[in-house]
Write a protein that holds these residues in place. Structure first.
Motif, PDB file in Angstrom:
ATOM      1  N   THR A 150       0.899  -1.322  -0.001  1.00 34.73           N
ATOM      2  CA  THR A 150      -0.083   0.077   0.079  1.00 34.73           C
ATOM      3  C   THR A 150       0.867   1.164   0.120  1.00 34.73           C
ATOM      4  O   THR A 150       2.027   1.094   0.384  1.00 34.73           O
ATOM      5  CB  THR A 150      -0.815  -0.114   1.324  1.00 34.73           C
ATOM      6  N   TYR A 151       0.293   2.258  -0.344  1.00 36.32           N
ATOM      7  CA  TYR A 151       1.102   3.500  -0.431  1.00 36.32           C
ATOM      8  C   TYR A 151       0.231   4.623   0.026  1.00 36.32           C
ATOM      9  O   TYR A 151      -1.153   4.663  -0.305  1.00 36.32           O
ATOM     10  CB  TYR A 151       1.785   3.800  -1.581  1.00 36.32           C
ATOM     11  N   ARG A 152       0.391   5.760   0.558  1.00 34.73           N
ATOM     12  CA  ARG A 152      -0.211   6.914   0.946  1.00 34.73           C
ATOM     13  C   ARG A 152       0.513   8.219   0.700  1.00 34.73           C
ATOM     14  O   ARG A 152       1.917   8.179   0.556  1.00 34.73           O
ATOM     15  CB  ARG A 152      -0.812   6.927   2.196  1.00 34.73           C
ATOM     16  N   TRP A 165      -4.757   5.343   2.803  1.00 35.68           N
ATOM     17  CA  TRP A 165      -3.656   4.353   2.260  1.00 35.68           C
ATOM     18  C   TRP A 165      -4.444   3.618   0.975  1.00 35.68           C
ATOM     19  O   TRP A 165      -5.709   3.520   0.967  1.00 35.68           O
ATOM     20  CB  TRP A 165      -3.694   3.187   3.346  1.00 35.68           C
ATOM     21  N   TYR A 196       5.582  10.493  -1.084  1.00 32.91           N
ATOM     22  CA  TYR A 196       4.712   9.077  -0.876  1.00 32.91           C
ATOM     23  C   TYR A 196       5.287   8.590   0.325  1.00 32.91           C
ATOM     24  O   TYR A 196       6.630   8.134   0.132  1.00 32.91           O
ATOM     25  CB  TYR A 196       4.142   8.500  -1.946  1.00 32.91           C
ATOM     26  N   GLN A 197       4.559   7.568   1.026  1.00 32.77           N
ATOM     27  CA  GLN A 197       5.047   6.650   1.923  1.00 32.77           C
ATOM     28  C   GLN A 197       4.410   5.196   1.454  1.00 32.77           C
ATOM     29  O   GLN A 197       3.272   5.284   1.139  1.00 32.77           O
ATOM     30  CB  GLN A 197       4.607   6.879   3.459  1.00 32.77           C
ATOM     31  N   TRP A 198       5.256   4.048   1.420  1.00 33.27           N
ATOM     32  CA  TRP A 198       4.841   3.162   0.903  1.00 33.27           C
ATOM     33  C   TRP A 198       5.015   1.830   2.153  1.00 33.27           C
ATOM     34  O   TRP A 198       5.955   2.328   2.941  1.00 33.27           O
ATOM     35  CB  TRP A 198       5.621   2.551  -0.161  1.00 33.27           C
ATOM     36  N   THR A 205       8.721  -0.430   5.205  1.00 31.36           N
ATOM     37  CA  THR A 205       8.170   0.611   4.713  1.00 31.36           C
ATOM     38  C   THR A 205       9.405   1.641   4.357  1.00 31.36           C
ATOM     39  O   THR A 205      10.273   1.452   4.545  1.00 31.36           O
ATOM     40  CB  THR A 205       7.423   1.512   5.799  1.00 31.36           C
ATOM     41  N   TYR A 207       9.783   5.749   1.893  1.00 29.66           N
ATOM     42  CA  TYR A 207       9.166   6.921   1.347  1.00 29.66           C
ATOM     43  C   TYR A 207      10.118   7.196  -0.302  1.00 29.66           C
ATOM     44  O   TYR A 207      11.367   6.797  -0.382  1.00 29.66           O
ATOM     45  CB  TYR A 207       9.753   8.283   2.224  1.00 29.66           C
TER      46      TYR A 207
END
Length: 220
Positions: A150-152, A165, A196-198, A205, A207
Motif C-alpha cells: 500500500t501507499y499514501r 492508504w 509518498y510513503q509505501w 516501509t 518514502y
C-alpha cells in the motif's frame, strides 16, 4: 581477487620489514674528517755493500661525528616502513598492518557466520517515474504470505488528493526459483514533487518523491 593479493604482499612485507629494521643504522654521518701523516726514515746500508734505503710510515686518523636519526613518526605509520631509530613506532606500524590483514581475513571467512542472510527479508524501491513506481520484495518466510503493498501521501493533501492508504498490489506466492523475490508495480497520480510513503504487510516501509516529467526540472 584482492584477498590473495593482500596476503601475498603481507608475506613479502614481513621479512622485508625485519631485514630493513635490522640492517639500517640508527645514526647518520654529519662530519667525516681524515688526517694522513707520512713519516720518512732513511737507513745507511753502505757497510753491508748495499745502497741507502728509505722507509715511509703512514699514519691515518679518521674522526667521524654521528647523529641519531629522528624517528619520523608519520612516515613510519603511513608507509609501513620501519624506523631504525624508534623500535616503538616500528612495532606500532607493524601491528597496524597486521591488524588490517587480519580484518581482511575476518571479513572473508567469518562475516557470513556472524551475519547470516538465508532468511533475509526486505523491500527496496526501484524505478520511479512520474506515473509509476516499482517495489522489489523479498520474503522467504511463507507464513507472511500473502503480502499486501500500500501507499499514501506523506505530506498535507491538496483539495484534489486522497491522503488515505491505497492498495496497489498483492504477492501471493514466492519460491526459490526467484530467490523469494517479486516486483510490485503501482501507478501514481501525475503530481510531481509530491512525497509518498509505501508499506508492506511484512513490516517494511519507506518514502519516495515523484520526479518531474521528462524535460522539466523540480520546482523545489
Amino acid at each position: 581477487m584482492f584477498p590473495p593479493i593482500i596476503w601475498t604482499a603481507f608475506a613479502i612485507y614481513i621479512p622485508t620489514f625485519l631485514a630493513g629494521f635490522l640492517s639500517q643504522s640508527q645514526y647518520t654521518v654529519i662530519e667525516d674528517d681524515t688526517e694522513i701523516t707520512v713519516t720518512e726514515t732513511s737507513h745507511n746500508l753502505r757497510d753491508q755493500g748495499e745502497p741507502t734505503a728509505a722507509e715511509e710510515e703512514i699514519k691515518i686518523e679518521e674522526t667521524i661525528i654521528l647523529q641519531e636519526k629522528p624517528p619520523r613518526i608519520w612516515r613510519t605509520l603511513l608507509t609501513g616502513l620501519p624506523s631504525p631509530s624508534s623500535a616503538l613506532w616500528s612495532l606500532v606500524t607493524l601491528v597496524v598492518n597486521t591488524a588490517l590483514v587480519l580484518a581482511t581475513t575476518d571479513m572473508v571467512y567469518r562475516a557470513r557466520a556472524f551475519y547470516p542472510s538465508n532468511d533475509l527479508s526486505f523491500a527496496r524501491l526501484g524505478y520511479v517515474s512520474p506515473t509509476e513506481a516499482k517495489l522489489l520484495v523479498r520474503e522467504p518466510n511463507p507464513s507472511q504470505l500473502p503480502i499486501f503493498v500500500t501507499y499514501r501521501l506523506a505530506g498535507p493533501p491538496a483539495s484534489y488528493e486522497d491522503a488515505s492508504w491505497q492498495s496497489v498490489g498483492t504477492i501471493t506466492s514466492l519460491g526459490n526459483d526467484t530467490d523469494y523475490t517479486d516486483v510490485v508495480t503501482f501507478p501514481l497520480p501525475n503530481h510531481p514533487d509530491r512525497t509518498y510513503q509505501w508499506a508492506t504487510s511484512n513490516n517494511h516501509t519507506g518514502y519516495f518523491t515523484v520526479p518531474p516529467k521528462t524535460g522539466h526540472v523540480p520546482s523545489t
